[in-house]
Every structure is written in C-alpha cells, then in structure tokens.
Design a protein around this motif. Structure first.
Motif, short mmCIF file in Angstrom:
data_model
loop_
_atom_site.label_atom_id
_atom_site.label_comp_id
_atom_site.label_asym_id
_atom_site.label_seq_id
_atom_site.Cartn_x
_atom_site.Cartn_y
_atom_site.Cartn_z
N PHE A 45 0.83 -1.20 0.00
CA PHE A 45 0.00 0.00 0.00
C PHE A 45 0.87 1.26 0.00
O PHE A 45 0.72 2.12 -0.87
CB PHE A 45 -0.93 -0.01 1.20
N ALA A 46 1.75 1.40 0.99
CA ALA A 46 2.64 2.56 1.08
C ALA A 46 3.91 2.15 1.80
O ALA A 46 4.05 2.35 3.00
CB ALA A 46 1.96 3.72 1.80
N THR A 78 3.99 8.32 3.42
CA THR A 78 3.24 8.51 2.19
C THR A 78 4.03 7.97 1.00
O THR A 78 5.26 7.92 1.01
CB THR A 78 2.93 10.00 1.95
N LEU A 98 -2.28 9.19 -7.74
CA LEU A 98 -2.79 9.19 -6.37
C LEU A 98 -1.63 9.16 -5.38
O LEU A 98 -0.48 8.92 -5.73
CB LEU A 98 -3.73 8.00 -6.15
N GLU A 99 -1.98 9.46 -4.15
CA GLU A 99 -1.02 9.40 -3.05
C GLU A 99 -1.60 8.56 -1.93
O GLU A 99 -2.74 8.76 -1.52
CB GLU A 99 -0.68 10.80 -2.53
N ARG A 100 -0.83 7.59 -1.46
CA ARG A 100 -1.27 6.72 -0.37
C ARG A 100 -0.54 7.11 0.91
O ARG A 100 0.65 7.44 0.89
CB ARG A 100 -0.99 5.27 -0.71
N GLN A 135 -5.48 4.37 6.83
CA GLN A 135 -4.87 4.19 5.51
C GLN A 135 -5.70 5.00 4.52
O GLN A 135 -6.88 4.73 4.31
CB GLN A 135 -4.85 2.71 5.12
N ASN A 136 -5.07 6.02 3.96
CA ASN A 136 -5.77 6.98 3.11
C ASN A 136 -5.24 6.93 1.68
O ASN A 136 -4.03 6.82 1.46
CB ASN A 136 -5.59 8.41 3.65
N THR A 137 -6.16 7.04 0.73
CA THR A 137 -5.79 7.17 -0.67
C THR A 137 -6.34 8.50 -1.18
O THR A 137 -7.57 8.70 -1.22
CB THR A 137 -6.35 6.01 -1.52
N TYR A 138 -5.44 9.41 -1.54
CA TYR A 138 -5.83 10.74 -2.02
C TYR A 138 -5.81 10.73 -3.54
O TYR A 138 -4.78 10.49 -4.16
CB TYR A 138 -4.88 11.81 -1.50
N ASN A 144 -10.27 8.22 -0.19
CA ASN A 144 -10.72 6.91 0.29
C ASN A 144 -9.99 6.63 1.61
O ASN A 144 -8.76 6.51 1.63
CB ASN A 144 -10.41 5.84 -0.75
N VAL A 187 -7.40 -2.89 1.11
CA VAL A 187 -6.13 -2.54 0.46
C VAL A 187 -5.06 -3.59 0.76
O VAL A 187 -3.86 -3.33 0.61
CB VAL A 187 -5.65 -1.13 0.88
#
Length: 203
Positions: A45-46, A78, A98-100, A135-138, A144, A187
């Motif tokens: 994921f990151a 990130t 995107l940025e995770r 856990q963020n997805t920009y 998300n 994820v």
C-alpha cells in the motif's frame, strides 16, 4: 607537602563532583521525547521511509536498572503513485495519479533495562500496547479512508547520554522494530511492520 595536599584536595573535589553528577544522572525516573524516522515494511500500500514522526515516553525505575512506564508516538508515511488506469468489476475505469498514506498512533506500556548508569546509559526496551491507524488514498477528486485498531509490540535498543555535569539534561538515540496487528482487507494490509530510529532529549 603543599603540592601533595593540593593534589589530594583536587582528587577529592573531582570525586565529589563525579558522585554528585552520577547521583543526578541516576535518578529514579526518566522522560524522553523527540523526532522519529519511520519506515514501513512488507506492504504493497505505502512502503516508504520518512521522518514525519515524534514520540514521548517516561518511566520509573522500580529497581536501579529496571523501569516500567508508558509511551505514545505517531508516524505518517506517504507514497506517490504515478498516473495509471484502474479497471473495476463493473467494467468501469478510472485514470488518475494518487497518493497513499499510512498514519499510525501507537501507545501503551514500556519496560526498560539500562545496562549502565552514569553519563552513558545504554538500554534495551520493550513496548506493548494498542495502535490506531488510518490508511488513506488521495485522488484528484476524492479521498478513500479506512481506520482500524490493532495490538502493538516493539523491541528497542538505545542510548541516553548526559554530557553536562550539573544539569539533569541529555540526549537520546535509539533504533526500533515494531509490529501492529491492524488489518485492512480493502487494500490488502495484514499487519503493519515498521523499522526506524529516533533522536531526542532526555531528562
């Protein structure tokens, strides 16, 4: 004779000063805090290593070399993903960059064993507690986000150094590994592994 008396007095004064400094540096509690550099491991994921973190910990020496206490810290890691096309089960598609981001906040109890007392105090430490993580997805138009809790454990080796003879203030350097049981099926995260180091001040 005067030279001998003066030399003896100087030695006694130096010993008393060292004794006083050691007494201050061997106090029954400790407080450490500062900057933390953290790397996430073994996830798709990151997986990144960055210095967006801080920590605070403290404890009481129930016997001269062994202390129990508490800790809290946070880290943000990130990873930027270049533009690509994602397809979904309903045959729709999305093209975007995107940025995770993985944000972690562990806290709990500590057990520390200091190997030496005095100016240099190497130690080994174990932390155990809980971890809150998101856990963020920009993406360009939306975010998300998933949040979860897990069990946290971390071994650590470090050194506190007190260079000032009459000041109960010094510095800390340490390296650690940590594992948290946080899960995120969306994820494909099955636990969070971290490796890092920290630099701070010691009281």
């Amino acid at each position: 004779m005067k030279k001998i008396i003066f030399a003896m007095a100087a030695v006694v004064a130096m010993c008393l000063g060292t004794s006083q400094a050691n007494a201050q540096m061997s106090k029954p509690f400790y407080i450490n805090g500062g900057w933390q550099f953290n790397g996430t491991l073994a996830n798709d994921f990151a997986e990144s290593a960055q210095g967006y973190g801080a920590y605070l910990e403290g404890g009481y020496y129930v016997i001269p070399m062994f202390a129990v206490g508490g800790f809290a810290s946070f880290n943000t890691n990130t990873q930027y993903i270049p533009t690509k096309t994602y397809t979904f089960s309903d045959m729709s598609a999305l093209t975007t960059d995107l940025e995770r981001s993985i944000y972690q906040v562990p806290f709990g109890a500590t057990m520390r064993y200091r190997i030496l007392r005095g100016m240099f105090q190497p130690y080994i430490e174990a932390k155990i507690g809980a971890e809150y993580s998101t856990q963020n997805t920009y993406m360009s138009t939306f975010l998300n986000k998933h949040d979860n809790w897990g069990f946290y454990i971390s071994p650590e080796i470090g050194l506190t150094f007190f260079p000032f003879e009459k000041a109960d203030f010094g510095f800390q350097v340490a390296a650690y590994y940590s594992y948290a049981t946080n899960r995120n099926k969306a994820v494909d995260i099955n636990g969070l592994n971290n490796l890092g180091f920290k630099l701070g001040i010691a009281f």
